[in-house]
Design a protein around this motif. Structure first.
Motif, PDB file in Angstrom:
ATOM      1  N   VAL A   1      17.000   2.210  31.392  1.00  0.00           N
ATOM      2  CA  VAL A   1      15.942   1.433  30.732  1.00  0.00           C
ATOM      3  C   VAL A   1      15.284   2.268  29.637  1.00  0.00           C
ATOM      4  CG1 VAL A   1      13.664   0.382  31.043  1.00  0.00           C
ATOM      5  CG2 VAL A   1      15.481  -0.077  32.696  1.00  0.00           C
ATOM      6  N   ARG A   2      14.996   3.523  29.953  1.00  0.00           N
ATOM      7  CA  ARG A   2      14.357   4.406  28.973  1.00  0.00           C
ATOM      8  C   ARG A   2      15.277   4.676  27.782  1.00  0.00           C
ATOM      9  NH1 ARG A   2      12.389   9.411  32.484  1.00  0.00           N
ATOM     10  NH2 ARG A   2      11.727  10.149  30.413  1.00  0.00           N
TER      11      ARG A   2
ATOM     12  N   ALA B   1      16.369   1.197  20.953  1.00  0.00           N
ATOM     13  CA  ALA B   1      15.725   0.086  20.248  1.00  0.00           C
ATOM     14  C   ALA B   1      14.663   0.612  19.284  1.00  0.00           C
ATOM     15  CB  ALA B   1      15.096  -0.876  21.252  1.00  0.00           C
ATOM     16  N   ARG B   2      13.959   1.640  19.715  1.00  0.00           N
ATOM     17  CA  ARG B   2      12.922   2.240  18.866  1.00  0.00           C
ATOM     18  C   ARG B   2      13.523   2.859  17.613  1.00  0.00           C
ATOM     19  NH1 ARG B   2       9.781   6.630  21.852  1.00  0.00           N
ATOM     20  NH2 ARG B   2       9.039   7.934  20.158  1.00  0.00           N
TER      21      ARG B   2
ATOM     22  N   VAL C   1      15.895  -5.621  14.009  1.00  0.00           N
ATOM     23  CA  VAL C   1      14.924  -5.997  15.043  1.00  0.00           C
ATOM     24  C   VAL C   1      15.599  -6.854  16.112  1.00  0.00           C
ATOM     25  CG1 VAL C   1      12.814  -7.307  15.515  1.00  0.00           C
ATOM     26  CG2 VAL C   1      12.948  -5.830  13.502  1.00  0.00           C
ATOM     27  N   LEU C   2      16.412  -7.798  15.681  1.00  0.00           N
ATOM     28  CA  LEU C   2      17.122  -8.655  16.627  1.00  0.00           C
ATOM     29  C   LEU C   2      18.058  -7.833  17.514  1.00  0.00           C
ATOM     30  CD1 LEU C   2      17.716 -11.533  17.588  1.00  0.00           C
ATOM     31  CD2 LEU C   2      19.482 -11.680  15.827  1.00  0.00           C
TER      32      LEU C   2
ATOM     33  N   ASP D   1      17.846  -7.282  21.580  1.00  0.00           N
ATOM     34  CA  ASP D   1      18.993  -7.602  22.436  1.00  0.00           C
ATOM     35  C   ASP D   1      19.371  -6.429  23.340  1.00  0.00           C
ATOM     36  OD1 ASP D   1      19.161 -10.127  21.372  1.00  0.00           O
ATOM     37  OD2 ASP D   1      20.795  -9.661  19.986  1.00  0.00           O
ATOM     38  N   LEU D   2      19.110  -5.222  22.890  1.00  0.00           N
ATOM     39  CA  LEU D   2      19.450  -4.037  23.677  1.00  0.00           C
ATOM     40  C   LEU D   2      18.722  -3.997  25.019  1.00  0.00           C
ATOM     41  CD1 LEU D   2      19.392  -1.121  21.080  1.00  0.00           C
ATOM     42  CD2 LEU D   2      21.319  -1.764  22.522  1.00  0.00           C
ATOM     43  N   LEU D   3      17.545  -4.604  25.062  1.00  0.00           N
ATOM     44  CA  LEU D   3      16.679  -4.434  26.221  1.00  0.00           C
ATOM     45  C   LEU D   3      17.029  -5.352  27.388  1.00  0.00           C
ATOM     46  CD1 LEU D   3      13.270  -3.810  24.445  1.00  0.00           C
ATOM     47  CD2 LEU D   3      15.026  -2.189  25.147  1.00  0.00           C
TER      48      LEU D   3
END
Length: 247
Positions: free
Chosen positions: A123-124, A130-131, A167-168, A172-174
């Motif tokens: 998750v991290r 994503a960041r 951004v999309l 989606d990665l999360l």
């Protein structure tokens, strides 16, 4: 795994009961079944261990990709991103070290513990990837502001569309991590509004793009705080575990 352990215990008790009652042949049969279940348990443990190792390798690849995105963004030397990029790089490096520690200790931990630790790290890792993409999107949005000041609206629109794609992809990665869904959706709306303003050559198009930058900063700060909290919690848990073992 739990059902196999339960079966082993049940069969062991059954074997003891049969032996005491004189059912030696039945007891031998039960023992053979116990050995079979033990072998299955070992196979399952090895399979889960391989699955966890593969998951860690996937996270390594994600961190490598995030590291490359940060490097490329840093090389563009866009004003306003320096400190955010530096903090992201520091947290990424810390997380990479934690991943290697966890991957090494997974061999000695119980399967459930190893799997839970790996999932938390994944998750991290996804959040920091994503960041990195959001920082890339911020770089493009900043360049879009510059393009509008030069009346290059076609270039500004292209940059905003590229930022929206980043951004999309970052969202989606999360997957099932919904902690920042509202912030992502707000940023998507801001990007859509800014792109429309550029297309229509609206008088407030610059302020619309600057709103995107504000939304981006808000989301990046949230993800940064999430990672800092997770890192601090991890460090505390490690310290407590060392104290427990030492005692």
């Amino acid at each position: 795994m739990g059902s196999i352990v339960f079966s082993l215990v049940s069969l062991a008790l059954a074997a003891t009961a049969y032996w005491r009652s004189g059912g030696r042949e039945d007891a031998k049969r039960v023992r053979r079944e116990i050995e079979h279940l033990k072998a299955k348990q070992q196979e399952l443990a090895e399979s889960l261990g391989q699955s966890i190792a593969a998951a860690y390798e996937a996270s390594r690849q994600r961190l490598q990709f995030a590291r490359e995105v940060l490097r490329q963004t840093k090389e563009e030397a866009i004003r306003g991103l320096e400190q955010q990029l530096e903090r992201a790089q520091m947290q990424l490096d810390t997380l990479a070290r934690r991943l290697e520690e966890a991957a090494h200790s997974a061999k000695e931990a119980s399967v459930n513990t190893a799997r839970n630790v790996e999932r938390a790290i994944e998750v991290r890792v996804r959040r920091i990837e994503a960041r990195a993409m959001l920082l890339r999107a911020k770089a493009k949005t900043t360049l879009a502001v510059t393009a509008t000041s030069k009346q290059d609206l076609a270039r500004a629109e292209q940059l905003l569309r590229e930022a929206a794609e980043l951004v999309l992809s970052g969202h989606d990665l999360l997957n099932d991590d919904h902690a920042n869904d509202q912030l992502f959706e707000s940023m998507k709306r801001s990007l859509h509004s800014a792109t429309a303003a550029v297309q229509q050559q609206a008088q407030n198009l610059r302020s619309k793009i600057e709103e995107v930058l504000q939304e981006t900063d808000h989301l990046i700060s949230s993800l940064e705080a999430d990672e800092q909290h997770a890192s601090d919690h991890d460090a505390t848990a490690h310290a407590e575990e060392r104290d427990r073992v030492a005692a």
